[in-house]
Scaffold this motif. Structure first.
Motif, mmCIF file in Angstrom:
data_model
loop_
_atom_site.group_PDB
_atom_site.id
_atom_site.type_symbol
_atom_site.label_atom_id
_atom_site.label_comp_id
_atom_site.label_asym_id
_atom_site.label_seq_id
_atom_site.Cartn_x
_atom_site.Cartn_y
_atom_site.Cartn_z
ATOM 1 N N ARG A 196 -0.022 5.933 -3.162
ATOM 2 C CA ARG A 196 0.344 4.626 -2.598
ATOM 3 C C ARG A 196 -0.600 3.519 -3.061
ATOM 4 O O ARG A 196 -0.167 2.414 -3.372
ATOM 5 C CB ARG A 196 0.373 4.711 -1.064
ATOM 6 C CG ARG A 196 0.694 3.413 -0.338
ATOM 7 C CD ARG A 196 2.148 3.004 -0.552
ATOM 8 N NE ARG A 196 2.429 1.696 -0.017
ATOM 9 C CZ ARG A 196 2.993 1.470 1.157
ATOM 10 N NH1 ARG A 196 3.340 2.475 1.933
ATOM 11 N NH2 ARG A 196 3.207 0.247 1.565
ATOM 12 N N ASP A 211 0.766 0.262 -5.074
ATOM 13 C CA ASP A 211 0.609 -1.087 -4.538
ATOM 14 C C ASP A 211 -0.498 -1.877 -5.232
ATOM 15 O O ASP A 211 -0.650 -3.063 -4.972
ATOM 16 C CB ASP A 211 0.274 -1.030 -3.042
ATOM 17 C CG ASP A 211 1.421 -0.505 -2.209
ATOM 18 O OD1 ASP A 211 2.530 -0.306 -2.746
ATOM 19 O OD2 ASP A 211 1.202 -0.281 -0.998
ATOM 20 N N PRO A 256 7.032 1.619 3.188
ATOM 21 C CA PRO A 256 7.280 0.195 3.437
ATOM 22 C C PRO A 256 8.597 -0.019 4.179
ATOM 23 O O PRO A 256 9.529 0.761 4.053
ATOM 24 C CB PRO A 256 7.333 -0.405 2.037
ATOM 25 C CG PRO A 256 7.717 0.730 1.154
ATOM 26 C CD PRO A 256 7.150 1.967 1.781
#
Length: 179
Positions: free
Chosen positions: A50, A54, A85
């Motif tokens: 992640r 991101d 998300p």
């Protein structure tokens, strides 16, 4: 059956990001690379952490921003996260369990590679005995700080067998099998 490959660009002192996750250091080393060109069509899926998903993009402000390999690859992407998300990216599957994400990525890859993006996910693959190969593109730069290529508190020896070494003006790559 899919093989799991950790391919990554690193500084000579072993960092894959600069301080605070900076990836802009990589921009001068993103030029044409025949080994990358050969690898990309052999990738069947991506397994991504992640923070990497991101994080900073070395292609920021360019046509390939936000796309795998600067837009040179497309296909199924699996992001391992405990915080999916509320507005997920199209074409990205968010999975809250590493083993499930890896299994899905391997199934999607078929006989091609699952390409790992992110130091922590690569470490989890290694610890699970699921990392088959490592391809490191060493850029001729020293960063001094950032995210290490491989970090294991207290140390850990992982034996590798060299498959190939390739030199380009941008980087020297070393491809290994995990023993």
């Amino acid at each position: 059956m899919a093989k799991v490959l950790y391919s990554v660009t690193a500084s000579v002192d072993g960092f894959i990001t600069g301080p605070d996750g900076d990836m802009q250091w990589m921009r001068p080393y993103l030029g044409p690379n025949p080994e990358v060109d050969d690898l990309v069509p052999r990738i069947g899926s991506l397994l991504i952490g992640r923070r990497s998903h991101d994080g900073d993009d070395p292609h920021k402000g360019e046509a390939g921003e936000g796309q795998a390999f600067g837009g040179g690859w497309s296909g199924p992407m699996y992001v391992v996260t405990h915080r999916p998300p509320s507005d997920p990216d199209p074409g990205v599957t968010y999975v809250d369990d590493f083993a499930k994400a890896l299994a899905q990525a391997k199934e999607a890859a078929g006989d091609l590679y699952v390409n790992v993006i992110g130091a922590n996910i690569a470490k989890q693959c290694l610890e699970a005995g699921q990392l088959d190969e490592v391809l490191v593109f060493y850029a001729p730069v020293l960063l001094g700080d950032g995210t290490r290529l491989f970090d294991h508190a207290g140390g850990r020896t992982v034996r590798l067998e060299r498959k190939s070494v390739t030199e380009t003006p941008q980087a020297t790559s070393m491809w290994f099998s995990v023993i």
